[in-house]
Write an enzyme that holds these catalytic residues in place. Structure first.
Site, PDB file in Angstrom:
ATOM      1  N   ASN A  11      74.555  75.792  69.509  1.00  0.00           N
ATOM      2  CA  ASN A  11      73.187  76.271  69.326  1.00  0.00           C
ATOM      3  C   ASN A  11      72.630  75.620  68.071  1.00  0.00           C
ATOM      4  O   ASN A  11      73.128  75.840  66.967  1.00  0.00           O
ATOM      5  CB  ASN A  11      73.194  77.803  69.187  1.00  0.00           C
ATOM      6  CG  ASN A  11      71.798  78.360  68.933  1.00  0.00           C
ATOM      7  OD1 ASN A  11      70.814  77.633  69.003  1.00  0.00           O
ATOM      8  ND2 ASN A  11      71.728  79.641  68.639  1.00  0.00           N
ATOM      9  N   ARG A 173      46.387  46.705  43.573  1.00  0.00           N
ATOM     10  CA  ARG A 173      46.323  48.130  43.276  1.00  0.00           C
ATOM     11  C   ARG A 173      45.256  48.815  44.133  1.00  0.00           C
ATOM     12  O   ARG A 173      44.459  48.150  44.796  1.00  0.00           O
ATOM     13  CB  ARG A 173      46.066  48.330  41.781  1.00  0.00           C
ATOM     14  CG  ARG A 173      47.239  47.874  40.918  1.00  0.00           C
ATOM     15  CD  ARG A 173      46.875  47.791  39.459  1.00  0.00           C
ATOM     16  NE  ARG A 173      46.373  49.063  38.954  1.00  0.00           N
ATOM     17  CZ  ARG A 173      45.800  49.207  37.749  1.00  0.00           C
ATOM     18  NH1 ARG A 173      45.651  48.149  36.954  1.00  0.00           N
ATOM     19  NH2 ARG A 173      45.373  50.381  37.364  1.00  0.00           N
ATOM     20  N   LYS A 191      42.517  45.136  41.105  1.00  0.00           N
ATOM     21  CA  LYS A 191      42.404  46.597  41.061  1.00  0.00           C
ATOM     22  C   LYS A 191      40.959  47.006  41.327  1.00  0.00           C
ATOM     23  O   LYS A 191      40.037  46.515  40.675  1.00  0.00           O
ATOM     24  CB  LYS A 191      42.882  47.111  39.697  1.00  0.00           C
ATOM     25  CG  LYS A 191      42.638  48.588  39.444  1.00  0.00           C
ATOM     26  CD  LYS A 191      41.542  48.764  38.415  1.00  0.00           C
ATOM     27  CE  LYS A 191      41.279  50.231  38.130  1.00  0.00           C
ATOM     28  NZ  LYS A 191      40.145  50.418  37.186  1.00  0.00           N
ATOM     29  N   HIS A 203      46.611  32.203  40.110  1.00  0.00           N
ATOM     30  CA  HIS A 203      47.778  32.644  39.354  1.00  0.00           C
ATOM     31  C   HIS A 203      47.397  33.208  37.987  1.00  0.00           C
ATOM     32  O   HIS A 203      46.388  32.846  37.388  1.00  0.00           O
ATOM     33  CB  HIS A 203      48.788  31.492  39.157  1.00  0.00           C
ATOM     34  CG  HIS A 203      48.162  30.155  38.900  1.00  0.00           C
ATOM     35  ND1 HIS A 203      48.534  29.021  39.577  1.00  0.00           N
ATOM     36  CD2 HIS A 203      47.179  29.788  38.055  1.00  0.00           C
ATOM     37  CE1 HIS A 203      47.814  28.005  39.153  1.00  0.00           C
ATOM     38  NE2 HIS A 203      46.985  28.445  38.230  1.00  0.00           N
ATOM     39  N   ASN A 217      36.375  30.382  42.744  1.00  0.00           N
ATOM     40  CA  ASN A 217      37.676  29.898  42.288  1.00  0.00           C
ATOM     41  C   ASN A 217      37.948  30.420  40.879  1.00  0.00           C
ATOM     42  O   ASN A 217      37.116  30.279  39.977  1.00  0.00           O
ATOM     43  CB  ASN A 217      37.724  28.371  42.288  1.00  0.00           C
ATOM     44  CG  ASN A 217      39.106  27.843  41.964  1.00  0.00           C
ATOM     45  OD1 ASN A 217      39.961  27.690  42.829  1.00  0.00           O
ATOM     46  ND2 ASN A 217      39.345  27.576  40.687  1.00  0.00           N
ATOM     47  N   ASN A 226      37.468  45.075  31.626  1.00  0.00           N
ATOM     48  CA  ASN A 226      36.729  46.188  32.217  1.00  0.00           C
ATOM     49  C   ASN A 226      36.792  47.469  31.412  1.00  0.00           C
ATOM     50  O   ASN A 226      36.151  48.452  31.776  1.00  0.00           O
ATOM     51  CB  ASN A 226      37.268  46.462  33.636  1.00  0.00           C
ATOM     52  CG  ASN A 226      38.765  46.763  33.632  1.00  0.00           C
ATOM     53  OD1 ASN A 226      39.494  46.317  32.759  1.00  0.00           O
ATOM     54  ND2 ASN A 226      39.205  47.514  34.618  1.00  0.00           N
ATOM     55  N   TYR A 227      37.525  47.491  30.318  1.00  0.00           N
ATOM     56  CA  TYR A 227      37.735  48.738  29.567  1.00  0.00           C
ATOM     57  C   TYR A 227      37.459  48.505  28.095  1.00  0.00           C
ATOM     58  O   TYR A 227      38.017  47.589  27.482  1.00  0.00           O
ATOM     59  CB  TYR A 227      39.180  49.205  29.771  1.00  0.00           C
ATOM     60  CG  TYR A 227      39.518  50.525  29.120  1.00  0.00           C
ATOM     61  CD1 TYR A 227      38.737  51.655  29.328  1.00  0.00           C
ATOM     62  CD2 TYR A 227      40.653  50.644  28.316  1.00  0.00           C
ATOM     63  CE1 TYR A 227      39.069  52.866  28.739  1.00  0.00           C
ATOM     64  CE2 TYR A 227      40.994  51.855  27.727  1.00  0.00           C
ATOM     65  CZ  TYR A 227      40.204  52.964  27.941  1.00  0.00           C
ATOM     66  OH  TYR A 227      40.530  54.163  27.361  1.00  0.00           O
ATOM     67  N   ALA A 263      36.491  26.399  30.659  1.00  0.00           N
ATOM     68  CA  ALA A 263      37.771  26.969  30.266  1.00  0.00           C
ATOM     69  C   ALA A 263      37.713  27.480  28.826  1.00  0.00           C
ATOM     70  O   ALA A 263      37.062  26.888  27.960  1.00  0.00           O
ATOM     71  CB  ALA A 263      38.880  25.926  30.396  1.00  0.00           C
ATOM     72  N   ARG A 280      33.024  28.819  23.219  1.00  0.00           N
ATOM     73  CA  ARG A 280      34.243  28.568  22.449  1.00  0.00           C
ATOM     74  C   ARG A 280      33.881  27.710  21.251  1.00  0.00           C
ATOM     75  O   ARG A 280      32.842  27.036  21.218  1.00  0.00           O
ATOM     76  CB  ARG A 280      35.293  27.871  23.320  1.00  0.00           C
ATOM     77  CG  ARG A 280      34.867  26.513  23.842  1.00  0.00           C
ATOM     78  CD  ARG A 280      35.908  25.926  24.777  1.00  0.00           C
ATOM     79  NE  ARG A 280      35.552  24.576  25.188  1.00  0.00           N
ATOM     80  CZ  ARG A 280      35.664  24.108  26.418  1.00  0.00           C
ATOM     81  NH1 ARG A 280      36.086  24.889  27.380  1.00  0.00           N
ATOM     82  NH2 ARG A 280      35.351  22.859  26.703  1.00  0.00           N
TER      83      ARG A 280
END
Length: 303
Positions: A11, A173, A191, A203, A217, A226-227, A263, A280
């Site tokens: 059972n 994310r 994210k 990369h 690109n 972003n913060y 760059a 720069r």
């Protein structure tokens, strides 16, 4: 005794009841037994005495297994894992090394998709057809379109289009929508971002809280900043933009279509479409500054 040993059934303790019957039958149970306890099994006798149907259903032996420790729990998980993989392979999914793949029961995978060793698919994940997943890939609650490849990467709560290549070593994310034909290469983190069709993030780049257009690109080492220590802000990039290596985009900011970022630029203000932005310091060369080689002598002792 020998009569009991001859019984080949047990059972499992699992029952299906008509709810109305069960409520009334429980009221008829007594403790008139050797243990002085109420037995749920006595409800079967109540049903028979009332002339109702009561029967047994055979199940696979593994369905009756219990888990009283971690080892037995692992054994149950292995049974469940194997069932899922068997179903997927019967549906045309290629899993050449099933002992090294885990797929959750709610996951759906299209035919001719290959799942390689070290891959873990969980949650409400949906993988299209003709994809390559792995090796060493984790996908949870994500949708992946046809013909995409996700190699040695993580994808969490995001939507990935068709013909996309992610990885190796990328981290997608939650909250990302990645268009068809996008490339997110080595050590890229995305994210809460929308990445337009045909865009390449090759990369060593972080794109967070951004809306990126089509056929852009990104060079190596690009960061959407972003913060600011108290709030998160979005970056908006138009179609056909070229973001040079080691560029910082300080949000909130907007770059128009076909913007070209040189760059090493830190962009702090909006850039109109078709513009070149350079931020720069100018290069300075001091000739004969180290002509004797004394300022840097690798592996030697200074005289």
């Amino acid at each position: 005794n020998e009569k009991a040993r001859a019984i080949k059934e047990i059972n499992t303790g699992a029952y299906w009841f008509n709810a109305e019957f069960l409520l009334s039958a429980l009221g008829e149970l007594t403790t008139a037994n050797a243990s002085g306890e109420y037995y749920l099994t006595d409800t079967v006798a109540v049903a028979v005495n009332r002339g109702l149907k009561a029967g047994a259903v055979n199940c696979r032996p593994e369905a009756a297994l219990g888990a009283n420790d971690r080892r037995s729990l692992a054994a149950l998980n292995e049974i469940a894992r194997t069932r899922v993989l068997d179903r997927l392979m019967a549906e045309g999914v290629d899993i050449p090394f099933p002992a090294q793949v885990t797929v959750g029961p709610q996951v759906r995978v299209g035919p001719d998709t290959r799942i390689l060793p070290g891959s873990i698919l969980t949650g409400e994940t949906v993988i299209g057809k003709d994809c390559e997943i792995g090796p060493n890939t984790r996908i949870n609650d994500a949708v992946v379109g046809d013909g995409s490849a996700i190699i040695a990467s993580f994808v969490e709560s995001s939507t990935v289009g068709g013909g996309v290549k992610i990885g190796p070593m990328s981290n997608i994310r939650p909250g990302c929508v990645i268009g068809d034909g996008v490339k997110a290469g080595d050590f890229v983190e995305l994210k809460n971002s929308n990445i337009g069709r045909g865009t390449s993030v090759a990369h060593l780049t972080y794109v967070g809280d951004a809306d990126v257009g089509e056929f852009c690109n990104f060079g190596c080492g690009v960061v959407t900043v972003n913060y600011d220590g108290s709030g998160k802000y979005r970056t908006e990039i138009g179609n056909g933009a070229f973001i040079g290596c080691n560029t910082n985009l300080i949000a909130p900011i907007r770059l128009g279509d076909r913007v070209y970022c040189a760059a090493g630029t830190t962009v702090t203000e909006d850039v109109p479409e078709g513009s070149l932005v350079i931020g720069r310091s100018r290069q300075a060369v001091k000739e004969n500054w180290n002509s004797s080689g004394e300022r840097y002598q690798k592996g030697r002792t200074r005289k």
